[in-house]
Design a protein around this motif. Structure first.
Motif, PDB file in Angstrom:
ATOM      1  N   GLY A  32       7.763   5.090   7.120  1.00 41.76           N
ATOM      2  CA  GLY A  32       7.045   4.960   8.061  1.00 41.76           C
ATOM      3  C   GLY A  32       6.347   3.306   8.039  1.00 41.76           C
ATOM      4  O   GLY A  32       6.808   2.759   6.993  1.00 41.76           O
ATOM      5  N   ILE A  33       5.660   3.169   9.073  1.00 36.77           N
ATOM      6  CA  ILE A  33       4.915   1.800   9.081  1.00 36.77           C
ATOM      7  C   ILE A  33       3.413   2.133   8.688  1.00 36.77           C
ATOM      8  O   ILE A  33       2.913   2.980   9.283  1.00 36.77           O
ATOM      9  CB  ILE A  33       5.103   1.456  10.599  1.00 36.77           C
ATOM     10  N   ILE A  34       3.096   1.261   7.635  1.00 37.60           N
ATOM     11  CA  ILE A  34       1.425   1.296   7.392  1.00 37.60           C
ATOM     12  C   ILE A  34       0.710   0.802   8.494  1.00 37.60           C
ATOM     13  O   ILE A  34       0.952  -0.565   8.982  1.00 37.60           O
ATOM     14  CB  ILE A  34       1.503   0.724   5.992  1.00 37.60           C
ATOM     15  N   THR A  35      -0.080   1.406   8.935  1.00 32.63           N
ATOM     16  CA  THR A  35      -0.941   0.943  10.258  1.00 32.63           C
ATOM     17  C   THR A  35      -2.327   0.788   9.745  1.00 32.63           C
ATOM     18  O   THR A  35      -3.122   0.077  10.551  1.00 32.63           O
ATOM     19  CB  THR A  35      -0.779   2.003  11.408  1.00 32.63           C
ATOM     20  N   GLY A  36      -2.895   1.248   8.546  1.00 36.08           N
ATOM     21  CA  GLY A  36      -4.097   1.364   8.151  1.00 36.08           C
ATOM     22  C   GLY A  36      -4.284   1.787   6.717  1.00 36.08           C
ATOM     23  O   GLY A  36      -3.489   2.324   6.193  1.00 36.08           O
ATOM     24  N   LEU A  37      -5.707   1.373   6.299  1.00 34.54           N
ATOM     25  CA  LEU A  37      -5.893   1.411   4.743  1.00 34.54           C
ATOM     26  C   LEU A  37      -7.256   1.609   4.644  1.00 34.54           C
ATOM     27  O   LEU A  37      -7.967   0.735   5.202  1.00 34.54           O
ATOM     28  CB  LEU A  37      -5.070   0.484   4.200  1.00 34.54           C
ATOM     29  N   ASP A  38      -7.888   2.522   3.977  1.00 36.23           N
ATOM     30  CA  ASP A  38      -9.050   2.393   3.367  1.00 36.23           C
ATOM     31  C   ASP A  38      -9.181   2.750   1.934  1.00 36.23           C
ATOM     32  O   ASP A  38      -8.228   2.805   1.241  1.00 36.23           O
ATOM     33  CB  ASP A  38     -10.198   3.157   4.307  1.00 36.23           C
ATOM     34  N   ASP A  39     -10.273   2.894   1.226  1.00 35.98           N
ATOM     35  CA  ASP A  39     -10.336   3.305  -0.118  1.00 35.98           C
ATOM     36  C   ASP A  39      -9.887   4.531  -0.506  1.00 35.98           C
ATOM     37  O   ASP A  39      -9.343   4.680  -1.588  1.00 35.98           O
ATOM     38  CB  ASP A  39     -11.776   3.138  -0.491  1.00 35.98           C
TER      39      ASP A  39
END
Length: 117
Positions: A32-39
């Protein structure tokens, strides 16, 4: 955040908005496509299978255009929910092509870039 989780976080950050193959701790793979990231989590737009697309209802706008904009649910809504300009007729309408998937960073073991074709 342990060393492996920090490494995966850095890889996800480096490849934000790229089409990737993520390998999970249990051996399963997700593309898939990485659309967001957090800790703690990485957010993906995962392509629907053709049978999933057929079962999804046709797009109808109910609410904010931001709710639908991320994953192919309808670009082209302008100010106040009225049709916008710039994409041409039919762009972004119809059946959704992606679904959202949220995975914990701790569950990822590897990340590989995939070609778009």
């Amino acid at each position: 955040m342990n060393h492996n989780q920090h490494h995966i976080y850095d890889l996800c950050k480096k490849h934000m908005h790229a089409y990737v193959l993520a390998e999970m701790v249990d051996g399963t793979n997700v593309d898939g496509i990485i659309t967001g990231l957090d800790d703690e989590y990485v957010y993906f737009a995962v392509p629907l299978e053709s049978n999933e697309q057929q079962q999804m209802p046709t797009y109808q706008h109910h609410g904010s255009s931001d709710d639908y904009r991320q994953f192919g649910y309808g670009h082209g809504f302008g100010y106040g929910g009225y049709p916008g300009y710039g994409y041409g007729p039919g762009y972004g309408y119809g059946r959704p092509r992606f679904r959202r998937l949220v995975l914990p960073l701790a569950a990822l073991t590897a990340l590989s870039i995939l070609p778009w074709y």
